[in-house]
Design an enzyme around this catalytic site. Structure first.
Site, PDB file in Angstrom:
ATOM      1  CG  ASP A   1     -32.612 -30.221 -18.064  1.00  0.00           C
ATOM      2  OD1 ASP A   1     -33.403 -31.159 -18.182  1.00  0.00           O
ATOM      3  OD2 ASP A   1     -32.637 -29.433 -17.104  1.00  0.00           O
TER       4      ASP A   1
ATOM      5  N   GLY B   1     -30.592 -27.268 -28.218  1.00  0.00           N
ATOM      6  CA  GLY B   1     -30.932 -26.695 -29.516  1.00  0.00           C
ATOM      7  C   GLY B   1     -32.401 -26.766 -29.851  1.00  0.00           C
TER       8      GLY B   1
ATOM      9  CB  VAL C   1     -35.905 -27.634 -20.013  1.00  0.00           C
ATOM     10  CG1 VAL C   1     -35.557 -29.115 -19.958  1.00  0.00           C
ATOM     11  CG2 VAL C   1     -34.797 -26.857 -20.709  1.00  0.00           C
TER      12      VAL C   1
ATOM     13  CE1 TYR D   1     -36.992 -23.334 -12.406  1.00  0.00           C
ATOM     14  CE2 TYR D   1     -37.336 -25.682 -12.035  1.00  0.00           C
ATOM     15  CZ  TYR D   1     -37.129 -24.406 -11.539  1.00  0.00           C
ATOM     16  OH  TYR D   1     -37.053 -24.192 -10.188  1.00  0.00           O
TER      17      TYR D   1
ATOM     18  CE1 TYR E   1     -32.930 -23.886 -15.497  1.00  0.00           C
ATOM     19  CE2 TYR E   1     -34.163 -25.075 -17.179  1.00  0.00           C
ATOM     20  CZ  TYR E   1     -33.691 -24.975 -15.876  1.00  0.00           C
ATOM     21  OH  TYR E   1     -33.990 -25.957 -14.962  1.00  0.00           O
TER      22      TYR E   1
ATOM     23  CG  HIS F   1     -35.269 -28.022  -7.429  1.00  0.00           C
ATOM     24  ND1 HIS F   1     -36.335 -27.413  -6.804  1.00  0.00           N
ATOM     25  CD2 HIS F   1     -34.973 -27.214  -8.488  1.00  0.00           C
ATOM     26  CE1 HIS F   1     -36.679 -26.307  -7.447  1.00  0.00           C
ATOM     27  NE2 HIS F   1     -35.865 -26.158  -8.479  1.00  0.00           N
TER      28      HIS F   1
END
Length: 665
Positions: A323, A330, A404, A407, A409, A457
């Site tokens: 990723d 950024g 992302v 998802y 994070y 996963h």
């Protein structure tokens, strides 16, 4: 996963609640001529570099960009006020060419300039959000895609999302040499629907990412997407529950200061940086011990993220992503909001990023700085005298969030009053799902909705820690527990000893965690000693690990060799920046990265030591994580081990009891 193609459009970002209030406002950044080299590039600095790139004919009329960042090795000893060395990645898609360009921003000593143009395989730069949007639009307009969608009952392509996914290791031979992506396809019933709840089963477009030509459409059997609602917005599942107000206040303001990007709190100081690929970076971490300012880390970052999916479904088996290296943290960094992401007396830092069209933009409130109460730091009750002593703990938290695609994070670095540093990684958002036939068993995942399964996963986070424990040169040992084998020294059978194994060179620098033997690692100074004559040190603990559940020789296994161990150690080298290598997108599997550098077998005894811890989690999905996943927490810890002569928090004042019947000291 991949970049969401409907991510924030270009143009001004929406106002962030709370961001304008002076008490909680962002810090006013210094002018470029006052910036320390570790600070994020300003929009003005990015713009002047891009202007020079655009003036060069070789990039063509329709160039694309993949970030500009400070070239840290060349900048390490620069004083504030001078131009900063930079690296940029630029592509000419019409000529199938790409370059890594070095140069300088303007400063008191020089105008902005470019220096070197190093050709890069045109397939290998990461994919930007802007390219993601163009790819998705090309798919929606393609007649073959529209026909495939119509076979599934989807007649309005504007309600379709297509996420460009990494194809590394699965490139069709007939498209060799092309810059490629494959598309994960999703459907919304309405504009505000959760598209990630409705996978379009069996449909996979393969696209040339330079021309946006749809090269192939794989159709593994048409099925109508699930009609079950997957929304998670307030009020969707009935009235919201009542929650009593919970306020966090500091009447006298925060206990930390921010000077530009230099943060001081209690005895800690550090600098906050930001890069295109890694997002937030911490530099020059120090601890003030009496009248001595002692170094701990030169640099700390979340260096890479690898997410392999372990499911042979035709819309899932190719899912394995770097990723950061294939997309970049950024530009995916989210703006944080007071009262939502952060509570209390907050300070924010903005970050400027470069989009794929070469336009700088500012992520407002990219980094959050705040203090948190952390329960009890230490406590003891003297039952003989009735005296009780307790100290409450608080910590300084520096965080950022990256979205992302499906998802989200969160990365939370915390500094503690006992000298500990820890990283907490928060995983949330929406699981990546596939369609499943009614009544079929989810052999390689878990049913989470009607005709929807979440695949098994994993998430691996490759960290980078440039250590500087009491000086720039350190050494490393692995520590484990064992029963003392000498019967004379273990007459009762209960003697345990801690055994240190020196890690002397890079050939020994790939290490495995083992909780059954209490394995951890010790970074020691080559200069400092404590009052017992032992080298001063810091202990690295990795409580969250997993093994890769993929067959030897598989693409998933060969793409990310670094996940086979939980710690790698190398001697600092300027061109060894990323655990998975410089350009992992569509590269030969495993051709670069820490497992390759290790073969140089440089000495680690008294080296500028770089540690590459790997934090991992195996995600066995649960229905309770659907349609949105409550935060799952993993992380790592650095704690002083002989760095201090005794508990460094003995100087904390006792708390005042809230009631007369309480006793704190």
């Amino acid at each position: 996963m991949s970049v969401i193609e409907d991510a924030a459009a270009t143009g001004p970002e929406p106002a962030v609640p709370g961001s304008a209030a002076p008490r909680y406002g962002r810090q006013t950044p210094p002018s470029p001529t006052e910036r320390h080299w570790t600070e994020p590039l300003a929009e003005s600095e990015i713009s002047e570099v891009v202007a020079l790139l655009r003036a060069d004919d070789r990039i063509g009329a329709r160039p694309r960009f993949w970030g500009v960042s400070v070239d840290e090795d060349r900048a390490r000893d620069l004083a504030a006020g001078y131009g900063r060395p930079v690296r940029a990645v630029v592509m000419n898609p019409d000529a199938h060419e790409a370059w890594e360009v070095t140069g300088w921003t303007s400063g008191a000593d020089r105008p902005a300039s470019l220096e070197t143009w190093t050709p890069v395989d045109a397939r290998r730069p990461g994919i930007s959000s802007e390219e993601a949007r163009m790819m998705a639009q090309a798919c929606r307009q393609h007649p073959g895609m529209r026909e495939a969608l119509a076979r599934r009952g989807i007649t309005d392509p504007s309600l379709v999302w297509v996420d460009p996914e990494s194809i590394t290791g699965f490139e069709p031979p007939e498209f060799a040499g092309r810059r490629l992506s494959w598309g994960a396809v999703w459907h919304r019933e309405t504009e505000d629907d959760n598209g990630y709840a409705r996978p379009v089963a069996g449909l996979v477009p393969i696209v040339d990412m330079e021309t946006f030509e749809v090269l192939r459409i794989e159709d593994h059997g048409a099925r109508t997407p699930t009609t079950e609602a997957g929304n998670y917005r307030s009020g969707t599942w009935g009235p919201d529950r009542d929650i009593a107000p919970l306020e966090i206040i500091q009447p006298d303001g925060p206990g930390f200061t921010v000077d530009g990007h230099l943060v001081r709190w209690q005895n800690w100081s550090f600098r906050v940086g930001f890069t295109h690929r890694e997002g937030m970076v911490l530099h020059d971490v120090r601890y003030l011990d009496g009248d001595r300012e002692r170094t701990v880390l030169r640099r700390a970052s979340i260096n890479e993220m690898y997410v392999p999916y372990l499911d042979p479904d035709p819309t899932a088996y190719r899912k394995n992503f770097f990723d950061w290296g294939e997309y970049g943290a950024g530009p995916l960094t989210a703006s944080l909001a007071l009262g939502c992401d952060c509570l209390g007396e907050i300070r924010y830092l903005d970050a400027a990023v470069l989009n794929g069209h070469g336009e700088p933009r500012t992520v407002r409130n990219a980094v959050c700085l705040h203090e948190e109460d952390a329960s009890i730091l230490w406590k003891h009750v003297n039952t003989r005298t009735g005296e009780a002593d307790v100290r409450r703990s608080r910590k300084m938290v520096v965080s950022f969030f990256a979205t992302v695609a499906n998802y989200d994070y969160g990365f939370y670095w915390s500094f503690h009053q006992d000298g500990t540093i820890d990283l907490e990684i928060k995983l949330t958002g929406i699981m990546s799902v596939t369609g499943i036939e009614p009544g079929r068993t989810a052999r390689h995942g878990r049913r989470v909705g009607a005709d929807v399964q979440a695949s098994n996963h994993q998430h691996y986070f490759g960290l980078r820690l440039d250590t500087a424990v009491d000086g720039p040169r350190n050494r490393l040992s692995e520590i484990h527990a064992e029963v003392d084998p000498d019967p004379e020294l273990n007459p009762y059978g209960n003697a345990c000893r801690m055994v240190a194994t020196p890690v002397r060179s890079e050939a020994e620098g790939a290490r495995s965690s083992d909780a059954s033997r209490a394995v951890h690692w010790l970074v020691e100074s080559t200069e400092g000693t404590n009052r017992f004559g032992d080298p001063t040190g810091y202990r690295l603990v990795l409580p969250n690990t997993t093994r890769l559940f993929a067959a030897p020789g598989s693409v998933v296994e060969r793409k990310a060799p670094f996940v086979s161990r939980q710690l790698w150690a190398t001697s600092y080298a300027a061109d060894e920046r990323f655990i998975a290598g410089e350009y992992p997108n569509q590269g030969p599997l495993g051709d670069d990265g820490v497992h390759v550098w290790q073969q140089a077998d440089r000495s680690l005894d008294g080296a500028e030591l770089v540690l590459w811890p790997v934090v991992g989690v195996h995600h066995d999905p649960r229905p309770e994580e659907w349609p949105i996943m409550a935060v799952h927490r993993i992380g790592m810890k650095l704690e002083p081990d002989g760095f201090f002569d005794r508990n460094p928090s003995l100087d904390l004042p006792a708390p005042e009891p809230a009631h007369d019947d309480g006793c704190c000291h």
